[in-house]
Each structure stands twice: as structure tokens, then as C-alpha cells.
Design an enzyme around this catalytic site. Structure first.
Site, short mmCIF file in Angstrom:
data_model
loop_
_atom_site.label_atom_id
_atom_site.label_comp_id
_atom_site.label_asym_id
_atom_site.label_seq_id
_atom_site.Cartn_x
_atom_site.Cartn_y
_atom_site.Cartn_z
N TYR A 174 0.85 -1.19 0.00
CA TYR A 174 0.00 0.00 0.00
C TYR A 174 0.89 1.24 0.00
O TYR A 174 1.77 1.40 0.85
CB TYR A 174 -0.90 0.00 1.23
CG TYR A 174 -2.05 0.95 1.12
CD1 TYR A 174 -3.29 0.50 0.65
CD2 TYR A 174 -1.93 2.28 1.49
CE1 TYR A 174 -4.36 1.37 0.54
CE2 TYR A 174 -3.00 3.15 1.38
CZ TYR A 174 -4.21 2.69 0.91
OH TYR A 174 -5.27 3.55 0.81
N TYR A 199 -5.58 4.77 -7.98
CA TYR A 199 -5.81 4.88 -6.54
C TYR A 199 -7.13 4.23 -6.20
O TYR A 199 -8.18 4.85 -6.19
CB TYR A 199 -5.81 6.35 -6.13
CG TYR A 199 -6.03 6.62 -4.66
CD1 TYR A 199 -5.08 6.22 -3.71
CD2 TYR A 199 -7.15 7.30 -4.21
CE1 TYR A 199 -5.27 6.48 -2.36
CE2 TYR A 199 -7.35 7.56 -2.85
CZ TYR A 199 -6.41 7.15 -1.94
OH TYR A 199 -6.60 7.42 -0.61
#
Ligand SMILES: [Zn+2]
Lengths: 177, 398
Positions: free
Chosen positions: B290, B340
Site C-alpha cells: 500500500y 488509486y
């Protein structure tokens, strides 16, 4: 640098001339924060302390993380601490801070233990190091005049606790750039 | 003889991503589920579990099941652990399948924060937001200026820099490596090569973080289908086996002695997931980490044990994460360069790599793929261990 203000400035409150208009947004009190802002106007930083364990907590604490107690009392701290970390903010994060950028925001560790997220004044951020002493200051925000002479009736915001590098200011009028 | 309760990811659905205007998050979520189910070679009627995750716009909920015409579900929930949600959803789905509550669980994330005339910053609830009347302690905190993720992650990164000597150029190495990977990803929004100098010249957002330390903002939806490993073997794609999962949460402690910013819940989640999978970091072929910010990747690598605490800067600084480096990491370009979709960004790329479907960007080995999710301000973490191979060792979940 208390010129222009009426009456003696509260102890340790930085005069408005030390800051650009709009550098600090106006903040109004509510019932829960009245004592905090009264203390700030006196040049005192009011937080909370756990009645059961004695742990000193931030001003917004509702529960003591150390012992779980909800029995908290108001507590005036020394205003001394050390710098944990800081950021120099360039991109306006919210519109009320449009007049503030670039500004330095920091995490400070009070001598009594709690961490506070605060504005750091008297520095552009280039001369800082983690662990250096910092101490509380108190600023009176003011907003740029909106034109017409009348002051638009808007009440001035509350005095706000901020921090600066170094030891606590001895007396009033310690305006820094 | 124990029942095989291991699970696999059998389907992946990715909608159009990026500046996709005129579509609601719910519509994108529905499309992502349809795509994932079709990708698995299943029909919507086969889905008996649905887990839904929102992004910034927060407009998708359990009503999605009705909108998709699903019925007779054994599992339905709206889950939020911020950026850790994707891993949490897969773990929840795995447990539901293992327990027999559902056989086929779709996990979906969708978001549509971008509008044609808004900047990415405004989509974050930033400068375009109407002035608020500031009141009380919350008003003082806003005036204090530590008010959004850019600033709070900058505080974390600065703490690491001060403690360990980590530099902005080392963070740049992460952005540069991921951009190089993105060049091979047709889904990536940003594919032009990037240099450390480009990173250093990008405008400061909240120093020490610069524009190229920060993720993109995208509209779109991504879904995966989780089912039993046994069933997955009969479906369209090679199964992506779930060997391990874990999560860990640690709300930011604002007190002397707090590790916040230096050590994250990844330090518990990562080792727990790897223990469940029976592996160590030396077994990992691909990391999909992440990356809301470059710093998140660095601190996660440390917390997972790829290097000692504090050595992350040197670890990433030599190009190790680049396509020709020693550790394949964020092979699709991640959220910095590709898209994203919160935790679905690393998860979707992990599925693609585990299938060997990475095309120009396929990593040389893919036996073990490690996936992370991070949320809050380094406060929530999830980890998955995925593999194209079934878990054959004596461990297992049986
Ligand atoms: Zn206590």
C-alpha cells in the site's frame, strides 16, 4: 510589541503585529472549551489529568489510555516540551488556512507526557531538530480588514496556544517573526 | 481426513479507471462485481456473499446486493478499515467460505471522488472546501494545521528522517522505481519515466513530502471473487491461493513513548500473515505494498522485516525495488503512478502477477506474493500472502 492594543496584554500573549493577518483563523469558544481559552488568555496551557493514575493527557482527552478512567480534571502544564516532529505545509489544506501557508505544524511532547499537534512559530522549519526544547506561546488571531472602516461587528477570536523553539517566554511582548 | 478449507481468488474485475466522469460509485461497484464474476467464469446467481468497501465519496452500501439482483446471500456487509479494507475483506471472505457461511464471495471497492472541474486536492476535501466556523478545541486543532493525511504522513516521515537519517532522495527512489514498473502497465495513469531529480523538483506539499511522494486520486471500481480452492480449480483462471492473512490496528497514541510514525501495525500484521502461510520474508518473490505515500512503502518494508528498523532508506535507495532490482515491488506502479483504488490497487496487481498475466511487467518469479493494506495515519494494517500454488505443506487450516 503590544503597541496599538488597548490595556495591558495578557502575560505571554504575542501581539498581533508579530504575525501576518490571516495567519491564524478565528476560533470561537464553546462550553466545553471555555476554560481552555480562558487559560490561554492568561498565558496558561490547560490540559487534563487523570484523577486515578495521575497521568497528564491532552486537552481533548475523555478517557485515560493508561488506566481507562474517565475521571479527568483540568490541569495547567508548564508549557515546556520537546519537538517530536514537524512539517512545513505549503499546499493549503483547508480554506481557513489559506492565509497561513507556508506554516510549520508540529508534534510536541510536553514535559508532563502528552503529545500535542500544534502550530510552531518563530521558525520557518529549516533550523529544527527532533528533541530540541520548545515552549508554549499564545497568539491573538486577527483577520485582514474587509474594507469598510466599521469592524463588521465580528468578535475577535480566542487567544490560541502555539509553540516556539526555546524556553518559555519570560513575560509579555516576546513577538517573534 | 479433513475438509480442504483453503480458499482462492478466482475472479478479478477492474472498471475503467482515473478521470471517469458521469458515473456513480455504485454503478462502478456493480460493474466491477459483474466483471469479476464473469472473469471467474461464474454467473451472478452463483454469488452468495458480498462485501462492500467505500472510498472518499462513501456512496456504496449493502443495497448493492439488491441492485445486482442477488438473492439468498449468506454474507453481506459494508466494511471499513480505510486503506486496510481490501485485505480485511478477503480475510473475512476466506473465513466465511471456510466456515461454510458462503461459497462465493465478491469483495468490491468503488469510488468516484473526481469531478471534471475539481482538482485532486479538492477531491480530498482540501482547499476547495467552504470555510468553516471554527469552534472549540476542534477549532484550535484545525488552526494548529495538522489537518489532512498529506500533513500527518509528512510528520511521520520527518520523524523517521530525524531518527534514522532517511532522506527525501531515498523516498524518491521508491517513486522512481514504481514509475518504471508503471511503464509496463496499460492500466497505469502515469507512465512517463521519472528521475530522482524530477521528484526533488516537484512542488512541496507538506515538507518533507513533495507532490511525487503522494498518491493519485482516481475514479473506478475493483472487485475480486473469493471461493474455495477446490472450486476455484474448476474455474476459468488458475486459482490465486490465499495462504495467509492477518490484520492489526493501533490508533495513534499521542503520548511520550509512542512509536507512531516509526513503527506501524504492519509489524504485527505482516509476521502473523507470513506465519499462517508458513513462510518468511526470504520466501517472498513480489511485494504489492500500500503506497498512499512513498514513506508508507518504506516503513512497511521495515515492519515486515525485509530490513532492520531504520535501514529502509538505504534498503530502497539503491534501486532495489525497480524492475531490474532485487525485490519486485509495486509492479503495476501502485497508487503513486497507476491508480488509486485503496487496498484494491495492491491486491489487483497481486492477482495479475500471481496469474502470470503481468505481460511486459511480469515479475520473474511469482511463487509468493505479499500484499499490504494501510489505513488511517499508519494506524490500520492488513496483510495477505497469495500464491499460484496450493498450500501443500503440513500446515494448512484443516
Ligand atoms: Zn489514568
Amino acid at each position: 510589541m503590544s503597541d496599538g492594543t488597548t490595556g495591558p496584554p495578557p502575560t505571554g500573549v504575542l501581539a498581533v503585529g508579530a504575525f501576518t493577518a490571516g495567519a491564524f483563523p478565528l476560533v470561537a469558544r464553546d462550553d466545553a472549551s471555555a476554560a481552555f481559552f480562558d487559560a490561554a488568555a492568561r498565558g496558561e496551557l490547560l490540559v487534563r489529568r487523570c484523577l486515578d493514575s495521575g497521568d497528564v493527557l491532552g486537552p481533548e482527552a475523555r478517557t485515560c489510555p493508561g488506566c481507562g478512567s474517565a475521571r479527568l480534571e483540568p490541569f495547567v502544564v508548564s508549557g515546556r516540551g520537546v519537538l517530536v516532529t514537524w512539517a512545513v505545509v505549503h499546499q493549503v489544506p483547508v480554506s481557513v488556512l489559506r492565509g497561513a501557508v507556508p506554516y510549520v505544524t508540529a508534534v510536541v511532547e510536553l514535559a508532563e507526557g502528552p503529545w500535542l499537534l500544534v502550530r510552531l512559530v518563530g521558525t520557518d522549519g529549516s533550523d529544527l531538530r527532533a528533541g530540541q526544547p520548545v515552549s508554549a506561546r499564545f497568539v491573538q488571531p486577527h483577520q485582514p480588514d474587509e474594507g469598510s472602516g466599521a469592524d463588521s461587528g465580528e468578535a475577535p477570536g480566542e487567544v490560541l496556544p502555539v509553540f516556539a523553539p526555546g524556553e518559555p517566554a519570560a513575560v509579555s511582548g516576546q513577538g517573534e517573526s | 481426513m479433513t475438509v480442504d478449507r483453503t480458499v482462492a481468488i478466482a475472479g478479478l474485475g477492474i472498471t475503467e479507471l482515473g478521470k471517469v466522469y458521469g458515473r456513480s460509485a455504485r454503478s462502478l461497484a456493480a460493474e466491477a462485481v459483474r466483471l469479476a464474476v464473469a472473469d471467474a467464469g461464474l454467473r451472478l446467481g452463483d454469488v452468495d456473499g458480498l462485501l462492500v468497501s467505500n472510498g472518499l465519496a462513501g456512496k456504496v452500501g449493502v443495497e448493492l446486493a439488491g441492485a445486482l439482483g442477488l438473492g439468498q446471500l449468506g454474507l453481506l456487509a459494508d466494511i471499513n478499515a480505510f486503506g486496510a479494507t481490501a485485505g480485511v475483506m478477503v480475510a473475512q471472505a476466506a473465513q466465511a467460505v471456510a466456515a461454510g457461511a458462503a461459497t462465493t464471495v465478491a469483495c468490491v471497492f468503488a469510488d468516484a471522488p473526481l469531478a471534471p472541474k475539481r482538482s485532486a486536492g479538492e477531491a480530498w476535501g482540501g482547499a476547495g472546501r467552504k470555510p468553516r466556523t471554527l469552534t472549540g478545541l476542534a477549532g484550535w486543532q484545525l488552526a494548529s494545521g495538522g489537518v489532512n493525511p498529506n500533513i500527518l504522513y509528512a510528520l511521520a516521515a520527518r520523524r523517521h528522517m530525524q531518527r534514522y537519517g532517511t532522506t527525501s532522495e531515498q523516498l524518491a527512489a521508491i517513486a522512481v522505481a514504481q514509475r518504471a514498473w508503471a511503464a509496463g502497465n496499460p492500466l497505469a495513469a502515469m507512465r512517463e519515466p521519472l528521475t530522482v531529480a524530477d521528484h526533488q523538483a516537484s512542488r512541496p506539499i507538506a515538507e518533507p513530502l513533495r507532490l511525487l511522494d503522494c498518491c493519485l486520486v482516481s475514479n473506478g471500481g475493483v472487485a475480486v471473487v473469493v471461493t474455495s480452492a477446490e472450486r476455484a480449480r474448476a474455474l476459468r483462471h488458475p486459482p490465486v491461493h490465499v495462504h495467509g492473512y492477518a490484520q492489526a490496528h493501533e490508533p495513534r497514541r499521542m503520548h511520550a513513548g509512542s512509536p507512531w510514525g516509526l513503527v506501524t501495525p504492519a509489524a504485527r500484521s505482516g509476521p502473523a500473515a507470513m506465519r499462517m502461510a508458513g513462510i518468511g520474508v526470504g520466501d517472498v518473490d513480489i511485494c504489492e505494498l500500500y503506497d498512499c505515500y512513498t514513506y508508507t512503502v518504506l516503513v512497511t518494508l521495515e515492519d515486515y522485516g525485509f530490513c532492520e528498523k531504520g535501514d529502509g532508506g538505504a534498503f530502497v535507495g539503491d534501486g532495489r525495488l525497480a524492475p531490474d532490482g532485487k525485490l519486485a515491488c509495486n509492479t503495476g506502479g501502485g497508487q503513486l503512478s497507476s491508480y488509486y483504488m485503496w487496498g484494491m490497487t495492491p491486491l489487483s496487481e497481486a492477482v495479475i502477477q500471481a496469474r502470470g498475466a503481468g505481460g511486459a511487467r511480469q515479475a520473474p518469479r511469482n511463487d509468493i506474493v505479499l500484499v499490504s493494506g494501510n489505513g488511517g495515519i499508519l494506524e490500520h494494517h492488513s496483510t495477505l500472502v497469495l500464491s499460484p500454488h496450493p498450500r501443500t505443506s503440513s500446515g494448512g487450516l484443516g
